[in-house]
Design a protein around this motif. Sequence first.
Motif, mmCIF file in Angstrom:
data_model
loop_
_atom_site.group_PDB
_atom_site.id
_atom_site.type_symbol
_atom_site.label_atom_id
_atom_site.label_comp_id
_atom_site.label_asym_id
_atom_site.label_seq_id
_atom_site.Cartn_x
_atom_site.Cartn_y
_atom_site.Cartn_z
ATOM 1 N N PHE A 27 162.750 -40.567 -23.438
ATOM 2 C CA PHE A 27 163.648 -41.364 -24.469
ATOM 3 C C PHE A 27 164.886 -40.121 -24.938
ATOM 4 C CE2 PHE A 27 162.183 -39.112 -28.217
ATOM 5 C CZ PHE A 27 160.696 -38.646 -27.744
ATOM 6 N N THR A 28 165.598 -40.621 -25.583
ATOM 7 C CA THR A 28 166.782 -39.711 -26.059
ATOM 8 C C THR A 28 166.307 -38.881 -27.412
ATOM 9 O OG1 THR A 28 168.406 -41.425 -25.136
ATOM 10 C CG2 THR A 28 169.193 -39.633 -26.763
ATOM 11 N N PHE A 29 165.619 -37.703 -26.872
ATOM 12 C CA PHE A 29 165.135 -37.113 -28.138
ATOM 13 C C PHE A 29 166.029 -36.828 -29.186
ATOM 14 C CE2 PHE A 29 161.773 -34.399 -29.673
ATOM 15 C CZ PHE A 29 162.305 -32.963 -29.989
ATOM 16 N N VAL A 30 167.197 -36.395 -28.921
ATOM 17 C CA VAL A 30 168.076 -35.993 -30.130
ATOM 18 C C VAL A 30 168.394 -37.040 -31.114
ATOM 19 C CG1 VAL A 30 170.240 -36.510 -28.917
ATOM 20 C CG2 VAL A 30 170.191 -34.494 -30.674
ATOM 21 N N THR A 31 167.898 -38.357 -30.750
ATOM 22 C CA THR A 31 168.447 -39.354 -31.861
ATOM 23 C C THR A 31 167.257 -39.866 -32.591
ATOM 24 O OG1 THR A 31 168.022 -41.079 -30.009
ATOM 25 C CG2 THR A 31 170.303 -40.112 -30.281
ATOM 26 N N TYR A 32 166.175 -39.123 -32.264
ATOM 27 C CA TYR A 32 164.901 -39.594 -33.155
ATOM 28 C C TYR A 32 164.321 -38.472 -34.315
ATOM 29 C CZ TYR A 32 164.164 -43.510 -30.297
ATOM 30 O OH TYR A 32 164.396 -44.881 -29.604
ATOM 31 N N TRP A 33 164.126 -38.939 -35.427
ATOM 32 C CA TRP A 33 163.267 -38.027 -36.344
ATOM 33 C C TRP A 33 162.170 -37.913 -35.672
ATOM 34 C CZ3 TRP A 33 163.687 -36.969 -41.977
ATOM 35 C CH2 TRP A 33 165.039 -37.239 -42.561
ATOM 36 N N MET A 34 161.309 -36.533 -35.858
ATOM 37 C CA MET A 34 160.192 -36.502 -35.590
ATOM 38 C C MET A 34 159.184 -36.006 -36.594
ATOM 39 S SD MET A 34 159.879 -37.178 -32.206
ATOM 40 C CE MET A 34 158.672 -36.448 -31.697
ATOM 41 N N TYR A 35 157.977 -36.253 -36.480
ATOM 42 C CA TYR A 35 156.989 -35.821 -37.532
ATOM 43 C C TYR A 35 155.664 -35.133 -36.950
ATOM 44 C CZ TYR A 35 159.504 -39.751 -39.911
ATOM 45 O OH TYR A 35 160.457 -40.631 -40.163
ATOM 46 N N TRP A 36 154.940 -34.349 -37.647
ATOM 47 C CA TRP A 36 153.596 -33.984 -37.449
ATOM 48 C C TRP A 36 152.593 -34.604 -38.246
ATOM 49 C CZ3 TRP A 36 152.234 -31.120 -33.225
ATOM 50 C CH2 TRP A 36 152.982 -30.656 -32.439
ATOM 51 N N VAL A 37 151.494 -35.112 -37.865
ATOM 52 C CA VAL A 37 150.594 -35.529 -38.513
ATOM 53 C C VAL A 37 149.260 -35.257 -38.123
ATOM 54 C CG1 VAL A 37 151.931 -37.928 -38.879
ATOM 55 C CG2 VAL A 37 150.223 -37.705 -37.314
ATOM 56 N N ARG A 38 148.150 -35.102 -39.050
ATOM 57 C CA ARG A 38 146.990 -34.507 -38.538
ATOM 58 C C ARG A 38 145.812 -35.583 -39.044
ATOM 59 N NH1 ARG A 38 146.763 -29.223 -42.535
ATOM 60 N NH2 ARG A 38 146.764 -30.241 -44.424
ATOM 61 N N GLN A 39 144.706 -35.350 -38.156
ATOM 62 C CA GLN A 39 143.457 -36.259 -38.685
ATOM 63 C C GLN A 39 142.345 -35.395 -38.810
ATOM 64 O OE1 GLN A 39 142.886 -39.806 -36.674
ATOM 65 N NE2 GLN A 39 141.660 -40.740 -38.183
ATOM 66 N N ALA A 40 141.924 -35.075 -39.883
ATOM 67 C CA ALA A 40 140.708 -34.238 -39.884
ATOM 68 C C ALA A 40 139.530 -35.018 -39.862
ATOM 69 C CB ALA A 40 140.523 -33.845 -41.334
ATOM 70 N N PRO A 41 138.196 -34.553 -39.270
ATOM 71 C CA PRO A 41 137.104 -35.241 -39.061
ATOM 72 C C PRO A 41 136.537 -36.044 -40.488
ATOM 73 C CG PRO A 41 136.736 -32.842 -38.509
ATOM 74 C CD PRO A 41 138.208 -33.097 -39.249
ATOM 75 N N GLY A 42 136.481 -37.546 -39.888
ATOM 76 C CA GLY A 42 136.082 -38.127 -40.967
ATOM 77 C C GLY A 42 137.148 -38.852 -41.885
ATOM 78 N N LYS A 43 138.222 -38.469 -41.440
ATOM 79 C CA LYS A 43 139.298 -38.811 -42.610
ATOM 80 C C LYS A 43 140.434 -39.567 -41.878
ATOM 81 C CE LYS A 43 138.500 -34.983 -45.676
ATOM 82 N NZ LYS A 43 139.210 -33.873 -46.691
ATOM 83 N N GLY A 44 141.466 -40.132 -42.863
ATOM 84 C CA GLY A 44 142.420 -40.768 -42.217
ATOM 85 C C GLY A 44 143.605 -40.004 -41.852
ATOM 86 N N LEU A 45 144.628 -40.831 -41.133
ATOM 87 C CA LEU A 45 146.051 -39.952 -40.704
ATOM 88 C C LEU A 45 146.674 -39.381 -41.894
ATOM 89 C CD1 LEU A 45 146.871 -39.504 -37.738
ATOM 90 C CD2 LEU A 45 148.427 -41.428 -38.208
ATOM 91 N N GLU A 46 147.223 -38.024 -41.737
ATOM 92 C CA GLU A 46 147.764 -37.515 -42.999
ATOM 93 C C GLU A 46 149.088 -36.878 -42.353
ATOM 94 O OE1 GLU A 46 147.120 -33.760 -46.160
ATOM 95 O OE2 GLU A 46 146.112 -33.619 -44.164
#
Length: 124
Positions: A27-46
């Motif tokens: 895809f055209t990378f330069v046209t998209y916002w990007m995020y980092w998210v994480r998921q700890a053991p037993g927890k939801g997406l943060e």
Amino acid sequence: DVQLVESGGGLVQPGGSLRLSCAASGFTFVTYWMYWVRQAPGKGLEWVSAINTGGDTTYYTGSVKGRFTISRENAKNTVYLQMNSLKPEDTAVYYCVRDPAQNRSTWDYFMGVRGQGTQVTVSS
């Protein structure tokens, strides 16, 4: 095909550093916002961090502010997360996420395209 491939995770002692990378393709990378998210053991997406298309506007969740730095190299279709002063509570699988929309931010990282993740473990 749209693809995001994270790398750079591993085991690090408290206070240490890691640099995560996310290579994008299909895809055209330069046209998209990007995020980092994480998921700890037993927890939801943060949500951890966000960066705009040009790379000059960044956001961080409070627990990582001052310790983590998000950046991107549009010429290399890559987004990074530099993580310093790591704490045991940073232990999680880290994912990069592409915003569902092009040329704007929806902040809907649940619906965005996500990579396979890279494990970060902070332990002595």
